[in-house]
Design a protein around this motif. Sequence first.
Motif, PDB file in Angstrom:
ATOM      1  N   THR A 131      19.174  -6.246  -7.432  1.00  0.00           N
ATOM      2  CA  THR A 131      18.683  -5.572  -8.457  1.00  0.00           C
ATOM      3  C   THR A 131      17.105  -5.678  -8.301  1.00  0.00           C
ATOM      4  OG1 THR A 131      20.432  -5.234  -9.893  1.00  0.00           O
ATOM      5  CG2 THR A 131      18.515  -4.445 -10.485  1.00  0.00           C
ATOM      6  N   ALA A 132      16.834  -6.852  -8.542  1.00  0.00           N
ATOM      7  CA  ALA A 132      15.384  -7.293  -8.479  1.00  0.00           C
ATOM      8  C   ALA A 132      14.772  -6.778  -7.425  1.00  0.00           C
ATOM      9  CB  ALA A 132      15.114  -8.650  -8.665  1.00  0.00           C
ATOM     10  N   SER A 133      15.411  -7.035  -6.088  1.00  0.00           N
ATOM     11  CA  SER A 133      14.720  -6.672  -4.773  1.00  0.00           C
ATOM     12  C   SER A 133      14.558  -5.153  -4.774  1.00  0.00           C
ATOM     13  CB  SER A 133      15.734  -7.003  -3.592  1.00  0.00           C
ATOM     14  OG  SER A 133      16.850  -6.400  -3.691  1.00  0.00           O
ATOM     15  N   GLU A 134      15.123  -4.211  -5.052  1.00  0.00           N
ATOM     16  CA  GLU A 134      15.158  -2.725  -5.278  1.00  0.00           C
ATOM     17  C   GLU A 134      13.767  -2.329  -6.105  1.00  0.00           C
ATOM     18  OE1 GLU A 134      15.043   0.567  -3.419  1.00  0.00           O
ATOM     19  OE2 GLU A 134      16.961  -0.494  -2.948  1.00  0.00           O
ATOM     20  N   ILE A 135      13.618  -2.861  -7.306  1.00  0.00           N
ATOM     21  CA  ILE A 135      12.390  -2.552  -7.837  1.00  0.00           C
ATOM     22  C   ILE A 135      11.296  -3.028  -7.122  1.00  0.00           C
ATOM     23  CG2 ILE A 135      11.228  -2.973 -10.077  1.00  0.00           C
ATOM     24  CD1 ILE A 135      13.970  -1.420 -10.375  1.00  0.00           C
ATOM     25  N   GLY A 136      11.226  -4.368  -6.532  1.00  0.00           N
ATOM     26  CA  GLY A 136      10.088  -4.724  -5.715  1.00  0.00           C
ATOM     27  C   GLY A 136       9.661  -3.860  -4.513  1.00  0.00           C
ATOM     28  N   SER A 137      10.788  -3.591  -3.963  1.00  0.00           N
ATOM     29  CA  SER A 137      10.622  -2.581  -2.765  1.00  0.00           C
ATOM     30  C   SER A 137       9.963  -1.068  -3.206  1.00  0.00           C
ATOM     31  CB  SER A 137      12.337  -2.303  -2.021  1.00  0.00           C
ATOM     32  OG  SER A 137      11.831  -1.019  -1.004  1.00  0.00           O
ATOM     33  N   ILE A 138      10.341  -0.727  -4.231  1.00  0.00           N
ATOM     34  CA  ILE A 138       9.820   0.613  -4.847  1.00  0.00           C
ATOM     35  C   ILE A 138       8.229   0.483  -5.190  1.00  0.00           C
ATOM     36  CG2 ILE A 138       9.699   2.157  -6.564  1.00  0.00           C
ATOM     37  CD1 ILE A 138      12.792   1.847  -6.942  1.00  0.00           C
ATOM     38  N   PHE A 139       7.969  -0.928  -5.834  1.00  0.00           N
ATOM     39  CA  PHE A 139       6.318  -1.067  -5.995  1.00  0.00           C
ATOM     40  C   PHE A 139       5.754  -1.271  -4.688  1.00  0.00           C
ATOM     41  CE2 PHE A 139       7.556  -2.225 -10.347  1.00  0.00           C
ATOM     42  CZ  PHE A 139       6.332  -1.724 -10.993  1.00  0.00           C
ATOM     43  N   LYS A 140       6.288  -1.765  -3.608  1.00  0.00           N
ATOM     44  CA  LYS A 140       5.637  -2.144  -2.439  1.00  0.00           C
ATOM     45  C   LYS A 140       5.322  -0.648  -1.987  1.00  0.00           C
ATOM     46  CE  LYS A 140       5.638  -4.306   1.861  1.00  0.00           C
ATOM     47  NZ  LYS A 140       5.235  -2.767   2.612  1.00  0.00           N
ATOM     48  N   LYS A 141       6.259   0.145  -1.802  1.00  0.00           N
ATOM     49  CA  LYS A 141       6.296   1.655  -1.279  1.00  0.00           C
ATOM     50  C   LYS A 141       5.032   2.350  -2.010  1.00  0.00           C
ATOM     51  CE  LYS A 141      10.909   1.396   0.712  1.00  0.00           C
ATOM     52  NZ  LYS A 141      12.388   1.812   0.443  1.00  0.00           N
ATOM     53  N   GLY A 142       5.140   2.542  -3.361  1.00  0.00           N
ATOM     54  CA  GLY A 142       4.573   3.245  -4.270  1.00  0.00           C
ATOM     55  C   GLY A 142       3.123   2.752  -4.513  1.00  0.00           C
ATOM     56  N   ALA A 143       2.845   1.462  -4.371  1.00  0.00           N
ATOM     57  CA  ALA A 143       1.286   1.012  -4.789  1.00  0.00           C
ATOM     58  C   ALA A 143       1.207  -0.216  -3.920  1.00  0.00           C
ATOM     59  CB  ALA A 143       1.593   0.552  -6.451  1.00  0.00           C
ATOM     60  N   THR A 144       1.400  -1.426  -4.569  1.00  0.00           N
ATOM     61  CA  THR A 144       1.132  -2.462  -3.731  1.00  0.00           C
ATOM     62  C   THR A 144       1.647  -3.918  -4.332  1.00  0.00           C
ATOM     63  OG1 THR A 144      -0.674  -4.034  -2.680  1.00  0.00           O
ATOM     64  CG2 THR A 144      -1.204  -2.955  -4.824  1.00  0.00           C
ATOM     65  N   ILE A 145       1.856  -4.739  -3.458  1.00  0.00           N
ATOM     66  CA  ILE A 145       2.392  -6.188  -4.145  1.00  0.00           C
ATOM     67  C   ILE A 145       1.367  -7.245  -3.892  1.00  0.00           C
ATOM     68  CG2 ILE A 145       4.735  -5.618  -4.404  1.00  0.00           C
ATOM     69  CD1 ILE A 145       5.226  -7.092  -1.799  1.00  0.00           C
ATOM     70  N   SER A 146       0.053  -6.856  -3.410  1.00  0.00           N
ATOM     71  CA  SER A 146      -0.997  -7.642  -3.020  1.00  0.00           C
ATOM     72  C   SER A 146      -2.117  -7.852  -3.871  1.00  0.00           C
ATOM     73  CB  SER A 146      -1.459  -7.053  -1.684  1.00  0.00           C
ATOM     74  OG  SER A 146      -2.776  -7.752  -1.240  1.00  0.00           O
ATOM     75  N   ALA A 147      -2.262  -9.048  -4.225  1.00  0.00           N
ATOM     76  CA  ALA A 147      -3.328  -8.972  -5.519  1.00  0.00           C
ATOM     77  C   ALA A 147      -4.806  -8.824  -4.870  1.00  0.00           C
ATOM     78  CB  ALA A 147      -3.384 -10.730  -5.976  1.00  0.00           C
ATOM     79  N   MET A 152       0.765  -1.240  -0.039  1.00  0.00           N
ATOM     80  CA  MET A 152       0.054   0.017   0.080  1.00  0.00           C
ATOM     81  C   MET A 152       0.803   1.372   0.065  1.00  0.00           C
ATOM     82  SD  MET A 152      -3.231   0.874   2.576  1.00  0.00           S
ATOM     83  CE  MET A 152      -3.528  -0.748   2.444  1.00  0.00           C
ATOM     84  N   VAL A 153       0.495   2.444  -0.592  1.00  0.00           N
ATOM     85  CA  VAL A 153       1.120   3.728  -0.701  1.00  0.00           C
ATOM     86  C   VAL A 153       1.638   3.957   0.603  1.00  0.00           C
ATOM     87  CG1 VAL A 153       1.427   6.009  -1.535  1.00  0.00           C
ATOM     88  CG2 VAL A 153       0.082   4.235  -2.797  1.00  0.00           C
ATOM     89  N   ASN A 154       2.877   4.297   0.976  1.00  0.00           N
ATOM     90  CA  ASN A 154       3.444   4.912   2.118  1.00  0.00           C
ATOM     91  C   ASN A 154       3.772   6.291   1.902  1.00  0.00           C
ATOM     92  OD1 ASN A 154       3.764   2.358   3.663  1.00  0.00           O
ATOM     93  ND2 ASN A 154       5.154   1.831   2.255  1.00  0.00           N
ATOM     94  N   GLN A 155       3.583   7.091   3.107  1.00  0.00           N
ATOM     95  CA  GLN A 155       3.856   8.373   2.998  1.00  0.00           C
ATOM     96  C   GLN A 155       5.205   8.721   3.720  1.00  0.00           C
ATOM     97  OE1 GLN A 155       1.780  10.640   1.398  1.00  0.00           O
ATOM     98  NE2 GLN A 155       0.739   8.678   0.725  1.00  0.00           N
ATOM     99  N   VAL A 156       5.597   7.786   4.429  1.00  0.00           N
ATOM    100  CA  VAL A 156       6.799   8.213   5.108  1.00  0.00           C
ATOM    101  C   VAL A 156       7.804   6.988   4.751  1.00  0.00           C
ATOM    102  CG1 VAL A 156       5.937   9.098   7.032  1.00  0.00           C
ATOM    103  CG2 VAL A 156       6.155   6.706   7.176  1.00  0.00           C
ATOM    104  N   HIS A 157       9.266   7.206   4.775  1.00  0.00           N
ATOM    105  CA  HIS A 157      10.274   6.277   4.485  1.00  0.00           C
ATOM    106  C   HIS A 157      10.150   5.023   5.213  1.00  0.00           C
ATOM    107  CE1 HIS A 157      13.680   4.546   2.799  1.00  0.00           C
ATOM    108  NE2 HIS A 157      14.220   4.364   3.585  1.00  0.00           N
TER     109      HIS A 157
END
Length: 478
Positions: A337-353, A1-6
């Motif tokens: 490298t793959a992990s960082e992209i996944g982290s950015i998606f988790k912070k900016g959107a979601t990785i939950s179906a 889910m979108v996070n507002q803090v780091h």
Amino acid sequence: MVNQVHESISFFDIFKIGVGPSSSHTLGPWKAALQCVSNLQSAHQLQIVQKIQVLLYGSLAKTGHGHGTDIAVMMGLCGENPETIDVNTILPKVAHIQAHSTLYLGSEKAVPFRPATDIIFLKQENLPFHPNGLSFLITLKDGQQICATYYSIGGGFIVQEGVQQATTYHSVELPFPVNTANDLLRWCMKGLSISDVVMENELAWRSEEATREGVLHIWETMRDCIYRGCHTQGELPGGLKVKRRAFELNKKLMGGTVAPDYATWLSKIQAGGNCFQYTLDWVSCFALAVNEENASFGRVVTAPTNGAAGVIPAVLQYFICFCNGNETDKIIRFLLTASEIGSIFKKGATISAAMGGCQAEIGVSSAMAAAALTECMGGSQRQALMAAEIAMEHHLGLTCDPIGGLVQIPCIERNTMGAIKAITASQLALQSAPDFAKVSLDKVIKTMWDTALDMNSKYKETSDGGLAVNIPLGLSEC
């Protein structure tokens, strides 16, 4: 889910070793049950528990049987570790609980427990914070009642209702904090690759040697899963009577010869050449193998979810087999490298179906793999981010509609498609100039989140729409 803090997310938050078939519906509830037991132990209440019930809400309830949520919570309540448990003992342990109507909390306290009545599927009820909610109702011998509610928010991540999530991971100060792709690119302008940035950040938690060792353990688990899946035949559990395909495809591609171990198998694959059709068949075989293992309560790596666990291993195995990638440093760079992209998606959107549909799982894993392959193939940091954007752009709107609530149809095949799209996205980025790209990775992540918010809930891992309702159970041609 979108996070507002780091939020400081480690490589080992994105890649977790566990048991299939679902990170949010199996691994998450399993970890919630473990946390519940741990809290009882810390409060010195475990030995006075008289009764416990589990309430599953929303998406967890609707697809819980197919995803083994009931099995997961029982294993968690028994104190079993999903990373180390012998997966062959899971179903016998469940059968023992059912036969004796008794569950041993934390492997030490016997409590009466009937799965059929003490695990309650509330399919028409949702908790407000997240579709994947579950509560543990605990009665103590003195009559005191405790209700502990958790949310499985995707990728095996959990949060407990009413508890401040000030974990050691989140409170760590990283030398290169990253919330967005633009943040990452800014740090890369200092002359660092994406994998360099990740490694420097991981030093905030542990030594480089420990990180490298852990990353290689993740790869070894992926590798073993691919090999095991390619050499296991039979039918997947769950009632759809889906036949494993990786075994037959592997047998065909190997010309009927047998490889007794991974190293021999790898050599035989490489000896077959690298024509397009041959390579394409093997990438599909790798992805099928992982997700057939996942569907069978096998040991997999959440990458970033279990439902999408086959994409990254398949692309990495492709890199190793066909692109001279069989070197320790290259494998580590790929996964970092793959992990960082996944982290950015988790912070900016979601990785939950359950929040975003399958775009949040297969789409994210494809983007992760595309960026990783691009960096390892010599692409620039901007080309790697471009590859991630291309991969996600062509997964936007992908719904999650598993037939029968099982992570089988269309989930297993979608992993093959996600892997192929990742390779294609990488090739496109490597042959392109990022300066002329019209869509950035941050923009596509925002678009994915907007799409997730607009998507009808029946397409978010509920089995209430799509293929799940248009393919009658028992009549599907599988």
